[in-house]
Design an enzyme around this catalytic site. Sequence first.
Site: not given
Ligand code: NAD
Length: 490
Positions: A221, A256
């Site tokens: 997602e 998102c």
């Molecule tokens: P985040 O920084 O919380 O990361 C998401 C998860 O990935 C966390 O649990 C984190 O611990 C893990 N993570 C981070 N780096 C990692 C690595 N190197 N290896 C393994 N795991 C790792 O969240 P984010 O990415 O900043 O979230 C924002 C993004 O998510 C935006 O692009 C947004 O559009 C998207 N998003 C999508 C949805 C959806 O439902 N489609 C919902 C919310 C956010």
Amino acid sequence: MESLQKKVVFDGEAASMVMKELRGSFRSGKTRSYEWRVSQVKALLKMVTDNEKQIIDALLSDLAKPPLETVVYEIGMFKNSCEVILKELKQWMKPEKVKTSISTFPSSAEIVPEPLGVVLVISAWNYPILLSLDPVVGAIAAGNAVVLKPSEIAPATSSLMAKLLAEYMDNSCVRVVEGAVDETSALLDQKWDKIFYTGNGRVGRIVMTAAAKHLTPVVLELGGKCPAVVDSDVNLQVAARRLISGKWGLNNGQACVSPDYVITTKDFAPKLVESLKTELENFFGKNPLESKDISRIVNHNHFARVAKLLDDEKVSDKIIHGGEKDESKLRISPTLLLDVPHDSLIMGEEIFGPLLPIITVNKLEESFDLINSRTKPLAAYIFTNNKKLKEQFVKNVSAGGMLVNDIALHLIVPTLPFGGVGDSGTGSYHGRFSFEAFTHKKAVLYRGFGGDASLRYPPYTETKQRVMKALVSGGILSIIGALLGWSSKA
Ligand code: NAD
């Protein structure tokens, strides 16, 4: 002494232990029964109901999220998901009888929904309750054991969930592992039966690579730049209010499905801008940096990222509203930019914050190519009363989901799948789709011992080949024809 001071780490060994325990619980068959699934869905419902105040406080601490937003978009939406499951689960779990063809006569067939096993849910920080518990409840409804890894970027919510799930859930099958990259990497090394990841595409690629090593299927997602096209033929005030509530009213644009940029015509842009300015002031007052009705930027890293988009010299003369920053409070005021160049930083990545660029075109139809020339967004919006334009938008623009004349509401309709396409993600969930995301549809064919035609067995003859060919093609007339030795052109 030294060992006492050492931080307890969740490493590969710890991940393998959790997997072993949960695998054992899954193999015991415990999670498969309707009763276990319902008991756990009810426990989650009770958990969020009993702890509403603590959840509101955790989100205030992590994001200064306005309590109304928490109550509606985090708790309320999650409760709705649970209610839909409790109402429909029995039906979803039933095997579905399907027709068979003459090739297998006599026989019957059904599709049996089967849990996948032990699944991992990795969640993001922006809606840390909903984006964690919604996939978890889908996994439970489908009869799986599940590990949740909440986002470390919303630490208060992460530790609250770890505490509450330990208290309310069956811990032999449902676990929370807190942590950041190291802990997530340790989890990703395990062989899961499905990984459900919410977050950005960069980490999405890491998740998919780790999953590929074990042939583990994934739901990703992800996000992207969601466009909102605005026609002149609209109720301007309603359109402006909905744009604002879908942008700054959704976690201050850190959602998102928030509109990332607006496309409108050159002629209409001044009216739209005026209306947006008026309604922004109505909603958040003359000093929005002080408004309690708007979340803050989550942390200093994200503040610096968003500030950089605003400080880009290509857009410095394009700011037409807002632009104020207060780094000590992690606040940036709702900001409108007009006619930003396509090669500016702000148009090069997902904004995920309180900035809204407006792009102008001569004719709205040009917006379709503009949107389709970029990677596929998670959501695409259009505001118009023009029937033909609506139809063309739905037909020609590719996006995870679409909404005409509003923002984000499509994701609260449980009969619609929610998910991306292309760079905005793969797979979907919500309502029945959450159950299906964590279910294998097992094909089962039943036969008896009658009707054992020698036709299929060696020694093969020309007649057998003719009749078998007709049988496989399935037409009754061609089978009769083949039996009678009629020649066929096929
Ligand atoms: P985040 O920084 O919380 O990361 C998401 C998860 O990935 C966390 O649990 C984190 O611990 C893990 N993570 C981070 N780096 C990692 C690595 N190197 N290896 C393994 N795991 C790792 O969240 P984010 O990415 O900043 O979230 C924002 C993004 O998510 C935006 O692009 C947004 O559009 C998207 N998003 C999508 C949805 C959806 O439902 N489609 C919902 C919310 C956010």
